[in-house]
Design an enzyme around this catalytic site. Structure first.
Site, PDB file in Angstrom:
ATOM      1  N   CYS A   2       9.394  23.056  20.156  1.00  0.00           N
ATOM      2  CA  CYS A   2       9.305  24.512  20.125  1.00  0.00           C
ATOM      3  C   CYS A   2       8.383  25.058  21.205  1.00  0.00           C
ATOM      4  O   CYS A   2       7.441  24.407  21.631  1.00  0.00           O
ATOM      5  CB  CYS A   2       8.776  24.973  18.772  1.00  0.00           C
ATOM      6  SG  CYS A   2       9.622  24.262  17.354  1.00  0.00           S
ATOM      7  N   ARG A  27      12.319  23.070  27.084  1.00  0.00           N
ATOM      8  CA  ARG A  27      11.773  22.245  26.003  1.00  0.00           C
ATOM      9  C   ARG A  27      12.806  21.944  24.926  1.00  0.00           C
ATOM     10  O   ARG A  27      12.604  21.039  24.101  1.00  0.00           O
ATOM     11  CB  ARG A  27      10.561  22.951  25.380  1.00  0.00           C
ATOM     12  CG  ARG A  27       9.406  23.123  26.341  1.00  0.00           C
ATOM     13  CD  ARG A  27       8.359  24.063  25.800  1.00  0.00           C
ATOM     14  NE  ARG A  27       7.637  23.519  24.674  1.00  0.00           N
ATOM     15  CZ  ARG A  27       6.505  22.841  24.767  1.00  0.00           C
ATOM     16  NH1 ARG A  27       5.977  22.611  25.944  1.00  0.00           N
ATOM     17  NH2 ARG A  27       5.894  22.384  23.692  1.00  0.00           N
ATOM     18  N   TRP A  74      12.926  24.672  17.723  1.00  0.00           N
ATOM     19  CA  TRP A  74      13.741  23.471  17.567  1.00  0.00           C
ATOM     20  C   TRP A  74      13.646  23.074  16.104  1.00  0.00           C
ATOM     21  O   TRP A  74      12.575  22.727  15.610  1.00  0.00           O
ATOM     22  CB  TRP A  74      13.212  22.358  18.472  1.00  0.00           C
ATOM     23  CG  TRP A  74      14.098  21.164  18.584  1.00  0.00           C
ATOM     24  CD1 TRP A  74      15.182  21.005  19.387  1.00  0.00           C
ATOM     25  CD2 TRP A  74      13.953  19.926  17.859  1.00  0.00           C
ATOM     26  NE1 TRP A  74      15.732  19.753  19.222  1.00  0.00           N
ATOM     27  CE2 TRP A  74      14.998  19.072  18.281  1.00  0.00           C
ATOM     28  CE3 TRP A  74      13.055  19.462  16.893  1.00  0.00           C
ATOM     29  CZ2 TRP A  74      15.163  17.775  17.782  1.00  0.00           C
ATOM     30  CZ3 TRP A  74      13.220  18.172  16.390  1.00  0.00           C
ATOM     31  CH2 TRP A  74      14.264  17.348  16.841  1.00  0.00           C
ATOM     32  N   ASN A  98       4.599  25.654  16.362  1.00  0.00           N
ATOM     33  CA  ASN A  98       5.199  24.419  16.868  1.00  0.00           C
ATOM     34  C   ASN A  98       4.555  23.274  16.111  1.00  0.00           C
ATOM     35  O   ASN A  98       3.336  23.136  16.109  1.00  0.00           O
ATOM     36  CB  ASN A  98       4.937  24.283  18.372  1.00  0.00           C
ATOM     37  CG  ASN A  98       5.461  22.967  18.940  1.00  0.00           C
ATOM     38  OD1 ASN A  98       6.216  22.258  18.287  1.00  0.00           O
ATOM     39  ND2 ASN A  98       5.044  22.652  20.152  1.00  0.00           N
ATOM     40  N   GLY A  99       5.362  22.435  15.447  1.00  0.00           N
ATOM     41  CA  GLY A  99       4.821  21.304  14.714  1.00  0.00           C
ATOM     42  C   GLY A  99       5.401  21.220  13.318  1.00  0.00           C
ATOM     43  O   GLY A  99       6.459  21.783  13.024  1.00  0.00           O
ATOM     44  N   GLU A 478      18.831   2.904  30.716  1.00  0.00           N
ATOM     45  CA  GLU A 478      18.558   4.281  31.114  1.00  0.00           C
ATOM     46  C   GLU A 478      19.858   5.025  31.432  1.00  0.00           C
ATOM     47  O   GLU A 478      20.016   6.199  31.089  1.00  0.00           O
ATOM     48  CB  GLU A 478      17.613   4.289  32.317  1.00  0.00           C
ATOM     49  CG  GLU A 478      17.430   5.629  32.992  1.00  0.00           C
ATOM     50  CD  GLU A 478      16.870   6.716  32.088  1.00  0.00           C
ATOM     51  OE1 GLU A 478      16.844   7.879  32.533  1.00  0.00           O
ATOM     52  OE2 GLU A 478      16.460   6.428  30.948  1.00  0.00           O
ATOM     53  N   LYS A 482      21.268   8.435  29.558  1.00  0.00           N
ATOM     54  CA  LYS A 482      21.639   9.665  30.262  1.00  0.00           C
ATOM     55  C   LYS A 482      23.035  10.125  29.847  1.00  0.00           C
ATOM     56  O   LYS A 482      23.273  11.315  29.614  1.00  0.00           O
ATOM     57  CB  LYS A 482      21.603   9.449  31.780  1.00  0.00           C
ATOM     58  CG  LYS A 482      20.226   9.376  32.365  1.00  0.00           C
ATOM     59  CD  LYS A 482      19.543  10.745  32.305  1.00  0.00           C
ATOM     60  CE  LYS A 482      18.039  10.575  32.284  1.00  0.00           C
ATOM     61  NZ  LYS A 482      17.504  10.095  31.009  1.00  0.00           N
ATOM     62  N   GLU A 485      22.871  11.544  26.315  1.00  0.00           N
ATOM     63  CA  GLU A 485      22.098  12.775  26.206  1.00  0.00           C
ATOM     64  C   GLU A 485      22.886  14.005  26.621  1.00  0.00           C
ATOM     65  O   GLU A 485      22.828  15.038  25.950  1.00  0.00           O
ATOM     66  CB  GLU A 485      20.848  12.682  27.097  1.00  0.00           C
ATOM     67  CG  GLU A 485      19.740  11.821  26.549  1.00  0.00           C
ATOM     68  CD  GLU A 485      18.545  11.790  27.490  1.00  0.00           C
ATOM     69  OE1 GLU A 485      17.420  11.952  27.006  1.00  0.00           O
ATOM     70  OE2 GLU A 485      18.736  11.603  28.705  1.00  0.00           O
ATOM     71  N   HIS A 501      28.071 -12.314  22.705  1.00  0.00           N
ATOM     72  CA  HIS A 501      27.426 -12.402  21.397  1.00  0.00           C
ATOM     73  C   HIS A 501      27.758 -11.194  20.525  1.00  0.00           C
ATOM     74  O   HIS A 501      26.991 -10.852  19.619  1.00  0.00           O
ATOM     75  CB  HIS A 501      25.919 -12.547  21.563  1.00  0.00           C
ATOM     76  CG  HIS A 501      25.515 -13.833  22.194  1.00  0.00           C
ATOM     77  ND1 HIS A 501      25.261 -14.976  21.477  1.00  0.00           N
ATOM     78  CD2 HIS A 501      25.347 -14.166  23.501  1.00  0.00           C
ATOM     79  CE1 HIS A 501      24.944 -15.960  22.299  1.00  0.00           C
ATOM     80  NE2 HIS A 501      24.982 -15.497  23.542  1.00  0.00           N
ATOM     81  N   LYS A 601      12.516  18.558  25.258  1.00  0.00           N
ATOM     82  CA  LYS A 601      11.935  17.916  26.434  1.00  0.00           C
ATOM     83  C   LYS A 601      10.716  17.096  26.067  1.00  0.00           C
ATOM     84  O   LYS A 601      10.528  15.993  26.556  1.00  0.00           O
ATOM     85  CB  LYS A 601      11.564  18.996  27.469  1.00  0.00           C
ATOM     86  CG  LYS A 601      10.995  18.442  28.777  1.00  0.00           C
ATOM     87  CD  LYS A 601      12.023  17.640  29.543  1.00  0.00           C
ATOM     88  CE  LYS A 601      11.504  17.161  30.872  1.00  0.00           C
ATOM     89  NZ  LYS A 601      12.445  16.242  31.527  1.00  0.00           N
TER      90      LYS A 601
END
Length: 606
Positions: A2, A27, A74, A98-99, A478, A482, A485, A501, A601
């Site tokens: 947030c 964010r 968020w 925020n939290g 990575e 990406k 996301e 495997h 973010k």
């Protein structure tokens, strides 16, 4: 996570707050709102979805007033709808948060028993109701905030405005970051300096447990014990231009194309280009006594740690462990007194990473690798090595990742020299290789059109596999992240030797398989795994150099030809094509590239 912005001053607050919230969009959020005060009346506008929805409300019904608070939420507790959006208000106070308030159920039950009503499903709403309870008992806003903060358990950044004192703004921090900004007859508060970049460059960062009383001409800081404290004013390097998109269609594309410059800038801070000497400015502990290294991070930074493990073990010949911060902090780990912990974070505010830093620092030094100089990691680590990526606005990290790799590579060389596992000549060779990478990155960016054409064949994929060996396995992880996301395609990475495997059972003619295979000592092994995937009908995309293409390129459905590179620097270079590929797939699918759904973010709470 947030975003918060607040203003008390002389100009109309709502338009300035809206502009600040736009700076905080990076964010991640799913609703937004603003509250202002006129006379003794709290005015509020809230909307679910993007800020454009809130902006339309404000066009139709402007919010007057020279004091206000704004928020991009968020969702944690409660669905992302208008009812649960912030600010949360009573007749006496408006609050943004925020939290997470961990004891909100206990407080809600207590306040409900006293006759107070709740409208939302959020944990935050208990804060303005609790403040109102103390105001109803006759406490001043200052004392009501003090008493409320003592009752809250959890992580929070909070900002309050009060109907009866229309120039008073109070803010508090316990975990998530919060900054105070200084203007001419105006004071500001924001989640970070970027939010305040349109308003001021003079900022003070609240320490954990701090709270602050702001009027248009003053700032009075208190610690968690309500004692008056002084906090330093710093000059932020952020400005409106530094967080712009230039002429690029998305922040992410700009940040991908920033990489030759920012990696070069980062390397310049650690390597003398004339003598090829390595230098770690600001290191406050002796590398000679270190017998073991552990690398702690989350998300993309964790994959940078994976690369660094290979480097440190093979070049510096030191035992290395890597761990996800959220797992490490709850594992009751054994901390070696002769060890070193390296925490890696773009924002420097990741809650789990900070918790590990604070725990480990009691036993041995902690080295922070961070992109934000004013962050909590930068302030609290024993020593800090900065990456020089500049503001990264796209939620999916790109240039922060490669500058982390550049910094970790320089640290590896320095530690190896100290331990005597490489000599001066080899050190200079490795430094020279690193200094060549920005030019090689620029060459790879020229493949953008080719990769765009390739991406068109992947937009309908449901699943994708990425494989590699050694450091290429870390880059495969990575790359898969990406793709997940920003394109919302399920993508998984495997060490290439693990295909037989289990994962090979997934491969069919609809499955794109991205193979990262520089022609290093592991190439022949990876080539064998590529053949196995091709034999099952997989659509093979080979990312390799000319030598690799000559050996096995004909088996692939498509290829991305990379410049020849020493294995030491290959991770920096091979990061770019997987970023570009994910970007183009996402754009062609029409997803929100810079602000992908459900993501934030900076994860400033657990």
């Amino acid at each position: 996570m947030c975003g918060i912005i607040g203003i008390t001053g002389k100009r109309e607050a709502a338009p300035l707050i809206l502009s600040g919230l736009q700076k905080l969009e990076y964010r991640g959020y799913d609703s937004a709102g603003i509250a202002t005060i006129t006379g003794s009346q709290i005015n509020c506008a809230r909307a679910s979805g993007k800020l454009i929805n809130l902006a339309k409300q404000l066009e139709q019904s402007p919010l007057p007033g020279t004091i206000g608070i704004g928020h991009t939420r968020w969702a944690t507790h409660g669905a992302p709808n208008e009812t649960n959006a912030h600010p949360h208000i009573t007749k006496k106070v408006a609050v943004v948060h925020n939290g997470i308030i961990e004891n909100f159920r206990e407080l809600r039950d207590e306040l409900s028993a006293l006759g107070y009503k709740f409208a939302s499903q959020t944990d935050t709403e208990v804060v303005p109701v609790l403040i109102t309870h103390f105001l109803d008992k006759g406490l001043t806003p200052r004392d009501a905030v003090s008493e409320t903060l003592k009752r809250l358990h959890g992580a929070y950044a909070l900002a309050f405005i009060f109907a009866e004192q229309p120039d008073l703004l109070i803010a508090a921090r316990n975990g998530p970051p919060l900054a105070v900004g200084y203007g001419d007859g105006e004071m500001f508060v924001g989640s970070d300096a970027i939010a305040l970049s349109l308003l001021t460059s003079k900022v003070t960062y609240l320490e954990d447990g701090d709270w602050v009383i702001l009027t248009p001409n003053s700032a009075e800081f208190f610690d968690k014990d309500d004692k008056t404290v002084k906090r330093a004013i710093t000059t932020s390097g952020y400005n409106s231009a530094s967080v712009g998109k230039d002429n690029y269609s998305h922040y992410m594309k700009k940040e991908i194309h920033d990489q030759p410059a920012v990696v070069g800038e980062t390397l310049k801070m650690f390597i003398n280009p004339v003598t090829l000497d390595i230098n770690l400015p600001g290191l406050t502990f002796d590398l000679k006594g270190i017998e073991r290294v552990q690398l702690i991070a989350c998300g993309t930074s964790f994959y940078a740690a994976n690369v660094a493990k290979y480097w440190l073990e093979s070049i510096a010949r030191i035992p290395v462990e890597i761990d996800i911060a959220s797992e490490y902090r709850y594992r009751n780990p054994v901390v070696d007194k002769k060890g070193l912990t390296i925490v890696i974070s773009q924002s420097g505010e990741t809650a789990d990473t900070l918790a590990v830093l604070r725990f480990v620092k009691q036993t041995h030094p902690v080295l922070g690798i961070v992109n934000v100089p004013e962050s909590s990691v930068a302030r609290e680590a024993s020593s800090v090595l900065y990456t020089y990526a500049g503001p990264e606005i796209g939620v999916a990290s790109t240039k922060a990742f490669t500058t982390q790799l550049a910094t970790l590579a320089c640290f590896t060389i320095a530690l190896a020299k100290t331990r005597g596992t490489i000599d001066e000549k080899r050190s200079r060779e490795l430094c020279g290789l690193l200094l060549e990478t920005p030019a090689q990155m620029a060459d790879i960016l020229a493949l953008d059109t080719q990769i765009h054409a390739l991406a068109g064949n992947m937009t309908h994929a449901r699943d994708m596999l990425y494989i590699g060996r050694g450091t290429s396995y870390a880059i495969a992880m990575e790359g898969a992240l990406k793709m997940k996301e920003i394109s919302y395609i399920h993508a998984e990475a495997y060490a290439a030797g693990e295909l037989k495997h289990g994962p090979i059972a997934l491969i069919d003619e609809r499955m794109p398989v991205i193979v990262l295979a520089p022609s290093d000592s592991l190439f022949e092994k990876t080539a064998s795994n590529l053949q196995e995937a091709a034999a099952r009908g997989g659509k093979i995309v080979l990312v390799s150099d000319e030598k690799g293409m000559d050996i096995i390129g004909e088996v692939a459905t498509a290829t991305i030809k990379m410049p020849e590179a020493d294995p030491f620097v290959a991770p920096l270079l091979y990061s770019l094509p997987v970023q570009i590929l994910a970007y183009h797939v996402a754009v062609l699918k029409g997803t929100d590239v810079d602000q992908p759904r459900n993501l934030a973010k900076s994860v400033t709470v657990e």
